[in-house]
Design an enzyme around this catalytic site. Sequence first.
Site: not given
Ligand code: GLC
Length: 571
Positions: A27, A104, A323-324, A31, A35, A200, A250
């Site tokens: 950041d 993404d 991140h998931d 805030d 960013d 995605d 993905e």
């Molecule tokens: C993918 C992303 C995830 C998101 C989902 C819906 O799995 O990696 O973070 O919540 O798609 O867009």
Amino acid sequence: MPTEAAEPRAWWKQAVVYQIYPRSFRDSDGDGVGDLRGIAEKLDYLVALGIDIVWLCPVYASPNVDNGYDVADYRAIAPEFGTMADFDHLAREMASRGLKLVMDLVFNHSSDQHRWFRSARASKDSPYRDYYIWRDEPNDWRAVFGGGAWTWNEATGDWYFHIFAPEQPDLNWENPALRRELWEIMRFWAGKGVAGFRLDVVSFFSKKPFDAPQQGGIFPFYANGPKVHEYLREMRREVLDPLDLMTVGEAPGVTAEEAPLYVDPARGELDMIFHFDHAGIDRTPEDFWKPAPWKLSDLKEILTRWDRALAGRGWNSLYLGNHDLPRLLSRFGDTGAHRQAAAKLFATLLLTLRGTPYIYQGDEIGMINTPFENIGEYRDIVARNGWAEAQAQGRAESEFLADHILVSRDHARTPMQWDASSHGGFTAGAPWIRANPDFSATNVAAQRADSDSVFHYYRRMIALRKATPALIHGDYVLIDAGHPDVFAYVRTLGDVLLLVVLNVSGSAVDIGDLGRDGATVIGNYDGRGALRPFEARVLRMAGETGEFASPACSMNDVDPVYMGLDRRGEA
Ligand code: GLC
């Protein structure tokens, strides 16, 4: 294996990718939200690590129901991340360092705040009506974030379809006008110098008929719809080939057997996909958000199956965190006495398999799960919705959280730990999600100053991979598939034979003579002999490689005696 000549776009095979979750990386303006300027400040750090490509999670305008995976404007930067000028600045700073940028793209659904959906839901006559999926009656299919997959729309008196939250209505890929809009968005970002896209949930773009009752896991109902390959070939033709863009999709619900349909270069679709087989290894088959025990032999089998499925028919992507998912050390490794060794072991695994490695931010310093104490500390929609459902079933908070803490996506989203100052040096303000209290001991500044740290091991491992064609292109053969604690394999190319031996356990393991005659290339302990807890060794072996190079040889028929390994790999 397709030759480089047949696949001139294959620069991404030699590359190492770093995934940034912008909200939590750095950041710059206090805030509490990371960013674009913050990312730009840290580019030299990525260069020092040896990174080639940065994959940036969504930075588009969004109401953040799902932290940016609900896009309200595909051509605008979210104000909390900065401005388009900040984006252009970041892109320039990256280019001047030779870093490539992968954006993404969230094209399975938009936000319900996107102007297309606001118009579509207001009237059946909207020009955007067919950008979404409407029915007079819902079916029984469930949404990934809980509840049903259909939501009632009062203004038009019908239901719209959403695989994720109701605020993430699915786009109707059947509509060629919608697809043309999406190609234009891709061209817009390519025009800004973007080198490729992470798509995605690409496997969900084409919908299956809504007629079968939904039983068991839900991914199979949403994945591999009848037209997905047609759409991807159109995308390739229209955008990817003309602009020379890299893609990684993905792909939940795609099996290893189906994978070549997406990534075989001869088919002209994607370059790579992310499969979910090991992401789901510690989940129940029916419910991705329910934890279940996992075994090393399953992890070995999954990673080996994917290597085989794509050998000569595509290119793999390699990841152990994103991140998931909770932090990889908390899932697969050790967060106590052997934490450092385990972090280095998984670096070795990620960077010695065949495929393009993706490092998730913070894994290169061995970040671990956060001890979230109550539901109020979680930020993710999965936690909030899961807790609402649990309450409706009369479950106690402690009971719900005992499960949820093992699967929470928030573990991956706590602030990046830069130094020992407040909130790990992520922000001068109050962070949007609490920092892991572990930042005072585990942070970038401390690790850069310590030549034996996890960071420096990643750096050396990345350099080794890039200097070793056998680690990028070489054949992969698993040794002793059934060993409960040791993950061992060889990578071979020409007359180079590298043996990788990983003790994925907190106990010593006697491996007899395995690798005795090899020369150590890299490892996380000094010396030879029995493997110590979470020991990783990469050895260069002299000798005949032909036996290992044969694509016909199955996982179990490599003679372990050849490598000096007895059947169990133990004395
Ligand atoms: C993918 C992303 C995830 C998101 C989902 C819906 O799995 O990696 O973070 O919540 O798609 O867009």
